[in-house]
Design an enzyme around this catalytic site. Structure first.
Site, short mmCIF file in Angstrom:
data_model
loop_
_atom_site.label_atom_id
_atom_site.label_comp_id
_atom_site.label_asym_id
_atom_site.label_seq_id
_atom_site.Cartn_x
_atom_site.Cartn_y
_atom_site.Cartn_z
N PRO B 11 0.79 -1.23 0.00
CA PRO B 11 0.00 0.00 0.00
C PRO B 11 0.83 1.29 0.00
O PRO B 11 1.84 1.38 0.69
CB PRO B 11 -0.80 -0.10 1.30
CG PRO B 11 -0.88 -1.54 1.59
CD PRO B 11 0.38 -2.13 1.09
N ASN B 12 0.34 2.26 -0.77
CA ASN B 12 0.88 3.62 -0.82
C ASN B 12 2.22 3.72 -1.52
O ASN B 12 2.75 4.83 -1.66
CB ASN B 12 1.00 4.22 0.60
CG ASN B 12 -0.37 4.41 1.24
OD1 ASN B 12 -1.23 5.06 0.65
ND2 ASN B 12 -0.57 3.83 2.41
N ARG B 19 4.78 11.02 -1.64
CA ARG B 19 4.35 10.64 -0.29
C ARG B 19 5.41 10.98 0.75
O ARG B 19 6.49 10.40 0.75
CB ARG B 19 4.12 9.12 -0.30
CG ARG B 19 3.79 8.52 1.04
CD ARG B 19 3.97 7.02 1.01
NE ARG B 19 3.67 6.44 2.30
CZ ARG B 19 4.06 5.25 2.70
NH1 ARG B 19 4.75 4.48 1.88
NH2 ARG B 19 3.77 4.82 3.91
N TYR B 24 10.33 9.25 2.76
CA TYR B 24 10.46 8.20 1.76
C TYR B 24 11.24 8.62 0.53
O TYR B 24 11.41 7.83 -0.40
CB TYR B 24 9.06 7.71 1.36
CG TYR B 24 8.29 7.12 2.52
CD1 TYR B 24 8.59 5.85 3.00
CD2 TYR B 24 7.29 7.83 3.16
CE1 TYR B 24 7.91 5.31 4.07
CE2 TYR B 24 6.59 7.30 4.24
CZ TYR B 24 6.91 6.03 4.69
OH TYR B 24 6.24 5.51 5.75
N ASN B 75 7.92 -5.62 -0.34
CA ASN B 75 7.85 -4.47 0.57
C ASN B 75 6.40 -4.35 1.00
O ASN B 75 5.58 -3.77 0.30
CB ASN B 75 8.30 -3.18 -0.13
CG ASN B 75 8.23 -1.99 0.83
OD1 ASN B 75 7.61 -2.08 1.89
ND2 ASN B 75 8.84 -0.88 0.45
N ALA B 78 2.86 -0.54 5.07
CA ALA B 78 2.10 -0.46 6.33
C ALA B 78 1.54 -1.81 6.78
O ALA B 78 1.27 -2.01 7.96
CB ALA B 78 0.97 0.55 6.19
N GLU B 99 12.21 -9.50 2.59
CA GLU B 99 11.42 -8.29 2.84
C GLU B 99 12.34 -7.07 2.86
O GLU B 99 13.42 -7.11 3.45
CB GLU B 99 10.70 -8.41 4.20
CG GLU B 99 9.87 -7.19 4.55
CD GLU B 99 8.96 -7.40 5.76
OE1 GLU B 99 8.32 -8.46 5.84
OE2 GLU B 99 8.90 -6.49 6.60
N HIS B 101 12.50 -2.61 3.17
CA HIS B 101 11.84 -1.34 3.51
C HIS B 101 12.74 -0.17 3.13
O HIS B 101 13.96 -0.24 3.33
CB HIS B 101 11.56 -1.28 5.02
CG HIS B 101 10.53 -2.26 5.47
ND1 HIS B 101 9.19 -2.03 5.38
CD2 HIS B 101 10.65 -3.50 5.99
CE1 HIS B 101 8.52 -3.08 5.83
NE2 HIS B 101 9.39 -3.99 6.20
N ARG B 108 11.73 4.40 13.40
CA ARG B 108 10.38 4.96 13.25
C ARG B 108 9.63 4.96 14.59
O ARG B 108 10.16 4.50 15.60
CB ARG B 108 9.58 4.13 12.22
CG ARG B 108 10.22 4.05 10.84
CD ARG B 108 10.21 5.38 10.09
NE ARG B 108 8.88 5.93 9.91
CZ ARG B 108 8.06 5.63 8.90
NH1 ARG B 108 8.46 4.79 7.96
NH2 ARG B 108 6.87 6.18 8.81
#
Lengths: 154, 154, 154, 154, 154, 154, 154, 154, 154, 154, 154, 154
Positions: B11-12, B19, B24, B75, B78, B99, B101, B108
């Site tokens: 998502p996103n 964004r 990012y 990835n 969220a 995975e 990121h 974070r």
């Protein structure tokens, strides 16, 4: 001209290969160090390695690193999860540091899933066994001399 | 003979570059995909990419991946932090998944520090921006065809 | 007759001035030590200073302090929040110890708001930057030789 | 033929007798060591003792112990409750380790009730004051040479 | 020219000396006020004191203080731990405020270890009994007129 | 003259040997009782044993023990972790009680790591299997008749 | 000779009868006060009542009570659960205080089950509606003049 | 015939415009009151405004409001998050109350995200700065005299 | 015509007077029972008393009580804090039950501050020592035969 | 010139009127949409409405909204409390978004009191039933074209 | 040949029908037992039933069951949520056990949502009132003699 | 006349048999569906089955089900533990729904022990593998047409 890099191993990594092999594998630290030094040469990096079981010695060494080398690869091992002192040092570093772990912390017990030190470095690579160090050195090389390292990888 | 790999973005990620660029970065997803496809060619991997904002679509795609490709780079964005469904799918995978990121989750806010999906894959690479994908593809290549990939890297 | 006092600095204080200056300021530890030694002379105290990044070395030094000096001024830095060992030592001290911090812990992130070591000393002074040490030495002087110190201050 | 055993004392045990005597008693560490060495002789064990305030030094010593002795008796003191590094070492030990505490942890404040290191050894004996060490040496002897030790006890 | 300072005492400080003397001592508030006013004169500060058991009255008074005086010394007592309203006022102050406590909060029960108001002021001094106020006034004087106060102390 | 001791076994210990043998071993309770009674004779103790699955029956028995015997060895089993009633009884005992566990509670799941009852007795011995009872009887003997028991052990 | 007692009602008790009658009933505070004053006369107590919505006013009044009356009956209402200031005052009282509640706090929502102020008084009576005040006055009378009150009740 | 409405402002709103302007803006409370009174006139409402820093005064005023006016607009400010007393009053109100906040509580730090008082009123409007009051007055008008207010808005 | 009441005492109350007398006093249960039976006679109640250390026996007895008596006075002791079974029984009772405690639970350690069983009865009286039972019997009498009991008390 | 606005309804709002009417009322979504479109016309806004039960579809739609319309009114329903993905999208929006809820979240069960998505939008309006949407559209209109909207309202 | 099965009912089930009928219904335990015994006959099972309010009696009975019958149906009632002792017994069972509940635990208050005992049996059926027992007996029958039971059901 | 029933399977159930077979078994979903459809015929139910990995699709389908069928059997899989949206839909259903799980949630890791959706349906059956569906269909049949289904089962 070659850059200088220190690879720092935290507590209990000296007994790698003998330590809970189901989790950490059977490769010794000496053998990992050999591979990393060689890979460093290919990437134009002079790699020196260091292992200690003392939190204070890691802090000492990182403090010196700021004046001596161009970047660090760090496996804080058990200190990742609780050493605020080490995290503080990392947050003060003026050179790039990459954190690596042999195991995937997110697949470990709850108390090992968060890395305090990991939140104080550029990035984290974990779960690939000894290859975590190799990927970490690539990542570090790209941060120290991005253009050249990228050429290397392509 | 080339191997097939899917790169899945959650998502996103479709609005990457627009964004929260402070977090990012300004690179678009298309540009990341382009770099990854090229890097795949060098590594002997046919890379196809896919983005979705639907948790269910990621589960669907991974379910199919088991029969179609040799490995996945994921990835979950969220969804990393709360999707038990996606973690269940990953735990069932019979092919390697890595995975990645863009940001360093450990740096974070608290609710994003743990990745449920991360605990269900082989390894995690995070914090290197678009380079996380590149490092991830190297890691995946080594798992699919270790010997060859290692030659490549050295 | 002058009394003897040790001022002990914990992890990462050796790089003061270079370390996250937005939080900890730009004054070096050497300069703080100089001011404290001078202030000690005015207060009739022989002040010696010591910095270490090792928890164990602080415990060692405090253990010795009981037999060697009349009081200690301690900035345990990151060890404040988690070192039960150091807190145990402090709880065993037979001479007064005052804890100081450059920053105001109550204005820091949640994990730094409580000081375990702070609960094992006489009192705590925090948030005044280098002046925390000066106020702490005044407080310590008053505990070692109350009457005289009070005259001094008035 | 006699077996070799190390008895390792953690932080603040060096000041035993002077340290919060209401909790820990008035017996000095030297006197405990003397009793343990003598008891070792009766049990056919060469006992050597070691005290340190440094977590890293305990890890170092245990690492060596695996190659040097037949078993260890360990009082990790304050490190019991938070040292993941020490717990990791213990979990890697290939010789038996027994953990002892002078006080009964279950009767202490909440943060001292759980022993991380205790979960990584064979068994735990706590609350009997100096006699905890004696009971621990009996337990250790039984693990090193069960038959003989049992005869001894009966 | 003398500066103006208000010393504000929160709930239950009016019964000081009669209130749990084991914790708070036997000195009355009037006697503390007398010492502080005198010390103010030495430091070139006109000190006025005020005690109230009403959270709202402290907020009122601090609101006025911004227009009337050069700094405040505040002991919020029990309000430290829960009054978000008071913390909000302090965060809005345009003059320096120093928080003091008679007891060492870190040595109190868990619910009293964190001071919400303490996180909204410049610095905190606690655990020195009535001397906390004296140290606090020194700290405040240094913030209001640093150069002069420093001369005073040396 | 021999002293009297009761050995009390809590819930589910009656099926020892059949109960989760991977955890609790294959030795039956009868066989443990036999060893303990014999060891008691060597130590000058008349040992009687008792097993019940009823929390109330343990409370009843301990209540009587105060008037009948010189000490108790207790394995509260699952009641250790939640029985405030049993802990209250133990806290009221006027004779020494030693708590033993076959398994090492610190190596068990989180809910079994703390023993409420353990915090109400003199000391705890755990993790040594049936030998926990033997060590516990030695510890108890030393508390009931210290001098004699010590002679025995040396 | 009659003794003096104050009955203090906290926030929102002034609107009793109109306030959530399902919980607090339909009896007005005036009517409760009337019954209590009468009951006081029978018990030889001069009862005066006071209601306020201000935490500070309760603290003020209790502070005065120590010099003016022989005991207090207090319903702190919503302040029971969070007012550390009021609890501190109560802990300083040199005369007996009994806390009463119309409703049974243990049958209310979680945040109302614990009374901070209740832990600072002699005893608590709750759940009997207006009769809680009557029982509380009996309890208080017994504490002020035990012998006589007991005669009354028997 | 015009209806009567009270607009009640809680702690620290009196210094609006001077208080943390980055969060709360630069508009003064007087200016907000002026806009609200005017808007009230358009909506057929007689608006009176009131500001206090005392929790008890808000409770007093709301208690009176039930008999005096037709509805209230309330900004409890910092009291929203912890005042059970105020929430109790609101839960007893027989006239509609609307809660407003200048800032969006869900975008604030964790301790400010939940409003206890908000759970005791009809509805909450937050995050629109001074416009929150205007929207709140519209909402309140609709509750007091729905038909007419709706005509107004269309 | 006299009513019947059972007074039920939970675990460890049988050893009252010998049990932690600092907390629970030196009065024996027999003596409390005697006072309660006498007071019952004055109030027109036939009081029978019962003590057990078994949770199940209390449940059994309460189950029977519904058919046998007009009300119960219950001190569940340690079972108050954890026995959901007992709370369930109480919630099913068709006759009034009053819970009493010798000590003030709100002044005890955290785990004893909440009474699960207390939330399932009409009201709770605690902290008055043996007088808690007397007050409880008055409260119960008023619930069984309100008019008459009230006359008694006045 | 009219502005464009999307009104987005999340999961289960399609069955409004049939869904737990005690909580959400008996008005259908179609009827709310009709009122909102009409109100939009009065405010100079072209309103289009959209309902979905898919989190991903809301993310998709909001992503498109940035390029297509001038603002959004969003009721994320159950997704408010857990959808980090949706909150991320909202945090990336370059047009104003107002969140509305039919019910007052602060009056709901604990897990529904915090809105993750609410923390990522401009402001939140909740508790007014269908009127929440109307108030939200007013708020949104004011953000899109503040001057004009304000004229409208006055 | 018929198999033997015990149906065990825990605390408070003896008063079923009288106990909180809104939750547990109006059917008596005798009537449930009658239905279950009959259903057992159809399924070829000799069903005996047993009710107790004593945790220890359930443990006793289950311990015997292992030697006496072929399977158990258990409703531990309130003991489900906290009895580690009972869960331990169940974990040791060598015959199948099915847990049933009249109510749906997931729809109950938080403390009743998790069943410790439920995690130690084969499966759980809850929420169907008396029919939970019937479904449970079917499930148990299938486990004891799968082939035959399945024929029955089809 | 036959009734209509939908059997809905949530995320990852499509790969049943291939998915973590140690936990979920080797039976495929197609084979479960076949058994359920056949059992439906015996029970007079037209069973249609549906599997999806999309939370939104389950919500959509359940929304439609209210108008189309007489009852649903639902295995929400991983969505059980976190999908408030799905729980909301279930809470709105006007036809009976039974939740089933292949595994016993109470025997799974902590995050899977509570089912949010389970709290919104009639009853839950879990831990019996594919037989959970069969038992669930029996339970559902009894709810749709109790009398008839009961005859069937006997």
């Amino acid at each position: 001209m070659a850059r200088d890099v220190w690879v720092l191993h935290g507590p209990n990594l000296g007994i790698l290969g003998r330590r809970e092999p189901r989790l950490y594998g059977k490769v010794s630290l000496a053998s990992i160090d050999r591979v990393i030094v060689e890979l460093g040469q290919e990437l134009g990096l002079n790699v020196a390695t260091f292992q200690t079981n003392h939190e204070g010695a890691l802090v000492d060494r990182l403090t010196v690193a700021m004046d001596e080398v161009d970047g660090c690869l760090l496996n804080p091992a058990a200190l990742s999860h609780g050493s605020l002192a080490l995290a503080d040092t990392l947050r003060s570093m003026t050179i790039p540091v990459v954190e690596v772990h042999l195991t995937n912390l997110y697949a470990r017990e709850r108390d090992r899933q968060i890395s305090l030190t990991g939140g104080a470095v550029a990035g984290v690579i974990m779960g690939f066994g000894p290859a975590s160090y190799e990927l970490g050195l690539h990542a570090l090389a790209a941060m120290i001399a991005p253009a050249k390292a990228r050429r290397k990888r392509t």
